[in-house]
Scaffold this active site. Structure first.
Site, PDB file in Angstrom:
ATOM      1  N   LYS A 184       0.846  -1.207   0.000  1.00 20.31           N
ATOM      2  CA  LYS A 184       0.000   0.000   0.000  1.00 20.31           C
ATOM      3  C   LYS A 184       0.876   1.250   0.000  1.00 20.31           C
ATOM      4  O   LYS A 184       1.803   1.374   0.801  1.00 20.31           O
ATOM      5  CB  LYS A 184      -0.875   0.030   1.252  1.00 20.31           C
ATOM      6  CG  LYS A 184      -1.831   1.228   1.254  1.00 20.31           C
ATOM      7  CD  LYS A 184      -2.583   1.376   2.555  1.00 20.31           C
ATOM      8  CE  LYS A 184      -1.906   2.324   3.514  1.00 20.31           C
ATOM      9  NZ  LYS A 184      -1.790   3.710   3.020  1.00 20.31           N
ATOM     10  N   GLU A 186      10.199   0.163  10.525  1.00 16.76           N
ATOM     11  CA  GLU A 186      11.211   1.216  10.386  1.00 16.76           C
ATOM     12  C   GLU A 186      10.485   2.516  10.684  1.00 16.76           C
ATOM     13  O   GLU A 186       9.645   2.963   9.913  1.00 16.76           O
ATOM     14  CB  GLU A 186      11.796   1.171   8.971  1.00 16.76           C
ATOM     15  CG  GLU A 186      13.145   1.842   8.881  1.00 16.76           C
ATOM     16  CD  GLU A 186      13.027   3.274   8.421  1.00 16.76           C
ATOM     17  OE1 GLU A 186      13.004   4.160   9.311  1.00 16.76           O
ATOM     18  OE2 GLU A 186      12.940   3.522   7.214  1.00 16.76           O
ATOM     19  N   GLY A 216       7.121   4.069   8.645  1.00 14.65           N
ATOM     20  CA  GLY A 216       6.238   5.201   8.918  1.00 14.65           C
ATOM     21  C   GLY A 216       6.483   5.730  10.313  1.00 14.65           C
ATOM     22  O   GLY A 216       7.584   5.569  10.864  1.00 14.65           O
ATOM     23  N   SER A 217       5.444   6.303  10.886  1.00 13.52           N
ATOM     24  CA  SER A 217       5.619   6.972  12.179  1.00 13.52           C
ATOM     25  C   SER A 217       5.686   5.964  13.322  1.00 13.52           C
ATOM     26  O   SER A 217       5.172   4.847  13.227  1.00 13.52           O
ATOM     27  CB  SER A 217       4.447   7.924  12.410  1.00 13.52           C
ATOM     28  OG  SER A 217       3.257   7.170  12.468  1.00 13.52           O
ATOM     29  N   THR A 218       6.312   6.390  14.416  1.00 12.24           N
ATOM     30  CA  THR A 218       6.409   5.533  15.595  1.00 12.24           C
ATOM     31  C   THR A 218       5.011   5.257  16.152  1.00 12.24           C
ATOM     32  O   THR A 218       4.723   4.149  16.607  1.00 12.24           O
ATOM     33  CB  THR A 218       7.324   6.196  16.640  1.00 12.24           C
ATOM     34  OG1 THR A 218       8.634   6.280  16.056  1.00 12.24           O
ATOM     35  CG2 THR A 218       7.413   5.383  17.920  1.00 12.24           C
ATOM     36  N   GLU A 238      10.331  14.184  16.885  1.00 15.41           N
ATOM     37  CA  GLU A 238      10.590  14.212  15.445  1.00 15.41           C
ATOM     38  C   GLU A 238       9.674  15.250  14.774  1.00 15.41           C
ATOM     39  O   GLU A 238       8.475  15.268  15.022  1.00 15.41           O
ATOM     40  CB  GLU A 238      10.315  12.841  14.833  1.00 15.41           C
ATOM     41  CG  GLU A 238      10.689  12.784  13.366  1.00 15.41           C
ATOM     42  CD  GLU A 238      10.435  11.416  12.738  1.00 15.41           C
ATOM     43  OE1 GLU A 238       9.374  10.824  13.001  1.00 15.41           O
ATOM     44  OE2 GLU A 238      11.292  10.972  11.966  1.00 15.41           O
ATOM     45  N   VAL A 256       2.083   4.900  14.557  1.00 14.07           N
ATOM     46  CA  VAL A 256       1.421   3.816  13.807  1.00 14.07           C
ATOM     47  C   VAL A 256       2.198   2.507  14.000  1.00 14.07           C
ATOM     48  O   VAL A 256       1.604   1.429  14.104  1.00 14.07           O
ATOM     49  CB  VAL A 256       1.264   4.185  12.317  1.00 14.07           C
ATOM     50  CG1 VAL A 256       0.736   3.007  11.514  1.00 14.07           C
ATOM     51  CG2 VAL A 256       0.341   5.380  12.157  1.00 14.07           C
ATOM     52  N   GLY A 257       3.516   2.598  14.104  1.00 11.67           N
ATOM     53  CA  GLY A 257       4.326   1.393  14.361  1.00 11.67           C
ATOM     54  C   GLY A 257       3.876   0.687  15.635  1.00 11.67           C
ATOM     55  O   GLY A 257       3.782  -0.548  15.686  1.00 11.67           O
ATOM     56  N   CYS A 265      13.459  10.120   7.648  1.00  6.68           N
ATOM     57  CA  CYS A 265      13.444   9.647   9.042  1.00  6.68           C
ATOM     58  C   CYS A 265      14.843   9.672   9.639  1.00  6.68           C
ATOM     59  O   CYS A 265      15.003   9.783  10.853  1.00  6.68           O
ATOM     60  CB  CYS A 265      12.813   8.267   9.141  1.00  6.68           C
ATOM     61  SG  CYS A 265      13.339   7.183   7.832  1.00  6.68           S
TER      62      CYS A 265
HETATM   63  P1  ADP Z   1       3.768   9.508   8.212  1.00  6.36           P
HETATM   64  O1  ADP Z   1       3.798  10.386   9.406  1.00  6.36           O
HETATM   65  O2  ADP Z   1       5.064   9.236   7.575  1.00  6.36           O
HETATM   66  O3  ADP Z   1       2.640   9.814   7.271  1.00  6.36           O
HETATM   67  P2  ADP Z   1       2.225   7.288   9.088  1.00  6.36           P
HETATM   68  O4  ADP Z   1       2.700   6.275  10.058  1.00  6.36           O
HETATM   69  O5  ADP Z   1       1.051   8.113   9.431  1.00  6.36           O
HETATM   70  O6  ADP Z   1       3.505   8.108   8.783  1.00  6.36           O
HETATM   71  O7  ADP Z   1       1.923   6.616   7.686  1.00  6.36           O
HETATM   72  C1  ADP Z   1       2.764   5.644   7.094  1.00  6.36           C
HETATM   73  C2  ADP Z   1       1.910   4.633   6.380  1.00  6.36           C
HETATM   74  O8  ADP Z   1       1.122   3.937   7.334  1.00  6.36           O
HETATM   75  C3  ADP Z   1       0.938   5.242   5.393  1.00  6.36           C
HETATM   76  O9  ADP Z   1       0.888   4.401   4.250  1.00  6.36           O
HETATM   77  C4  ADP Z   1      -0.383   5.216   6.150  1.00  6.36           C
HETATM   78  O10 ADP Z   1      -1.508   5.166   5.307  1.00  6.36           O
HETATM   79  C5  ADP Z   1      -0.238   3.928   6.932  1.00  6.36           C
HETATM   80  N1  ADP Z   1      -1.079   3.826   8.133  1.00  6.36           N
HETATM   81  C6  ADP Z   1      -1.606   4.816   8.879  1.00  6.36           C
HETATM   82  N2  ADP Z   1      -2.316   4.317   9.927  1.00  6.36           N
HETATM   83  C7  ADP Z   1      -2.226   2.955   9.848  1.00  6.36           C
HETATM   84  C8  ADP Z   1      -2.715   1.854  10.633  1.00  6.36           C
HETATM   85  N3  ADP Z   1      -3.439   2.043  11.718  1.00  6.36           N
HETATM   86  N4  ADP Z   1      -2.401   0.606  10.252  1.00  6.36           N
HETATM   87  C9  ADP Z   1      -1.635   0.389   9.158  1.00  6.36           C
HETATM   88  N5  ADP Z   1      -1.152   1.371   8.369  1.00  6.36           N
HETATM   89  C10 ADP Z   1      -1.435   2.645   8.695  1.00  6.36           C
END
Ligand code: ADP
Length: 487
Positions: free
Chosen positions: A193, A267, A245-247, A398, A249-250, A301
């Site tokens: 995705k 990551e 992505g972000s910590t 960050e 959501v991680g 990052c």
């Molecule tokens: P950033 O701050 O870099 O946008 P995010 O962590 O918000 O980082 O987004 C990184 C990816 O994770 C994007 O593709 C986003 O659509 C996806 N994402 C956001 N929320 C979720 C979730 N709850 N579960 C899985 N993927 C998610």
């Protein structure tokens, strides 16, 4: 601090526009999902706009995948895994991956321009970094496909099955390459995705995948926001989750996979220390600082967002840094002279502006370059804060924008403890003339990667990943194969 009193060179060059041509770009008005080798309408019937952050104009409409669509993508990946991909010889798998690499190279210009249109990053970066590195990752992992037994001697490397991959908006094509290439080389199939603001190069990659003749369903590409990502993470038939992505959501993802047998690599964020010793080549260090935080709008990052300068050279480094900042051109990312492009989205610009206000309220001293900004689009001047403390939010959190927090130090032990005093541990930089200092420091830094007398250098053979809240698992290199294998 105010404006630099003694500019070392005339910082405002009068450069003629040098725009990259966009005439050769072939984009559809609307993108459907790429599932089972076909372009498929989303069952949600919903499409969202992807816009150019430098112009605020809509580039295309993009399908929003819901749970049903994700299920369809996973089923098609499973079918391709069972019926085709797991039965192919490793050498044949490798040939497909080489083919993808070569096709990316052939269409490099198109990929670069679209990456810049959709994400706002300068064309110099997408042309010289993102796209060549993406091709290099496919080349590199293509080479491993039939050598897994040598990568892991006396083991029996087996693919996991279906890999679910979720990527961010800062390096869309490159992150896709980091994830798809090792997954295919190790014999897995993929559902990936894109991030909500940058879906286009992934769909261009779908065209490459079609041209490469990759068996249908081996790579399935969907777009959408967090819910779409969550549907991938929670799908029962996905064997592996790779997330960048972000910590925040991680952490959600880690909670979601607890108790399942999904292998996971995360990551996440970073707050890298870039450390300049008094014996460093200062002009090169200043270039490294600029490259580390301002190029790519700080949307990295591993950006060197905390600068530590040894006290004896603080004044000279700051002066050189301000001079260089003043020369940076912020504006049209498609222009080859531009140094700093558009902030990726209105939302991200809001976050960066909020942090700049936080910095001011915390009593830090701000310096920004004084260049003109375009009227339309999302822009942020390169920004530097001094008079910050270890506990300042702009030092700890960050920001993901062109904002640098500067501190000083006297001894190597002091800077190591200050640099490690962070919830993150993704990367760091050190600038010094002394190899011994480099070895001393790198061995004590809690960071997945430490650059010495350079910054933001990447190579497919080199593993990348973090400590602490920057995540776990490694991507790139031999290490990047392991998370896709049962050994
Ligand atoms: P950033 O701050 O870099 O946008 P995010 O962590 O918000 O980082 O987004 C990184 C990816 O994770 C994007 O593709 C986003 O659509 C996806 N994402 C956001 N929320 C979720 C979730 N709850 N579960 C899985 N993927 C998610």
């Amino acid at each position: 601090m105010g404006k630099s009193p003694t500019l070392e060179f005339d910082s405002k060059w009068d450069l003629s526009p040098a725009p990259e041509s966009t005439g050769h770009i072939n984009l559809k008005d609307q993108y459907d999902l790429f599932i089972g080798g076909k372009w498929v309408k989303p069952s949600s019937k919903k499409y969202f706009d992807t816009i150019n952050p430098a112009t605020e104009k809509v580039i295309a409409k993009v399908a929003e995948a819901n749970e049903k669509d994700v299920n369809r993508a996973v089923q098609s990946a499973r079918k391709a895994y069972n019926e085709v991909w797991s039965k192919l010889s490793a050498g044949e798998r490798g040939k497909y991956i080489y083919r993808i690499a070569r096709l990316i190279q052939e269409r490099a210009r198109e990929f670069s321009v679209i990456e810049t249109m959709d994400g706002g990053k300068v064309i110099r970066e997408s042309r010289d970094v993102d796209v060549p590195l993406a091709a290099a990752h496919f080349f590199y992992y293509a080479g491993w496909a039939d050598k897994l037994k040598y990568a892991f001697p006396n083991r029996n490397p087996q693919p996991l099955g279906v890999a679910g991959q979720i990527i961010p908006w800062n390096f869309p094509l490159l992150m896709a390459a980091w994830k798809i290439a090792p997954a295919l080389a190790t014999g897995n199939t993929v559902v990936i995705k894109s991030a909500e603001t940058t879906p286009l190069t992934l769909y261009k990659l779908a065209e490459v995948i079609e041209s490469a003749g990759l068996p249908p369903g081996v790579v399935n590409i969907v777009s959408g926001a967090g819910e779409t990502g969550a549907a991938i993470v929670n799908h029962r038939d996905v064997n592996k989750i790779a997330f960048t992505g972000s910590t925040g959501v991680g952490k959600i993802i880690q909670r979601a996979v607890v108790g399942t047998n999904k292998k996971t690599t995360l990551e996440l964020g970073g707050k890298a220390a870039n450390i300049v010793f008094e014996d460093a080549p200062l002009d090169q260090a200043v270039e490294g600082i600029i490259n580390g935080i301002y190029f790519n709008q700080g949307h990295v990052c591993c950006a060197g967002s905390r600068l530590f300068i040894q006290e004896s050279v603080k004044d000279i480094v700051l002066r050189k840094l301000q001079d260089r900042m003043e020369s940076l051109i912020v504006g049209d990312p498609m222009d080859k002279n531009t140094d700093i492009g558009a902030i990726n989205s209105k939302e991200q610009l809001g976050i960066i502006k909020k942090y700049i206000e936080v910095g001011k309220k915390e009593g830090a001293t701000m310096y920004q370059n004084t260049c003109d900004l375009p009227k339309k689009g999302y822009w942020c001047r390169p920004t530097l804060f001094t008079n910050v403390s270890q506990s300042s939010r702009i030092v700890q959190e960050e920001i993901f924008g062109p904002v640098l927090a500067v501190q000083t130090f006297r001894t190597i032990d002091e800077v190591i403890s200050k640099a490690n005093n962070s919830p993150y541990g993704l990367s760091a930089g050190v600038w010094t003339d002394k190899g011994s200092k480099i070895f001393n420091l790198t061995s004590q830094m809690k960071a997945g990667i430490v650059w010495a007398n350079s910054y933001n250098k990447f190579d497919p053979t080199s593993p990348f990943g973090g400590y602490k809240e920057s995540g776990f698992g490694r991507e790139g290199g031999l290490h990047g194969l392991k998370p896709y294998l049962n050994l």
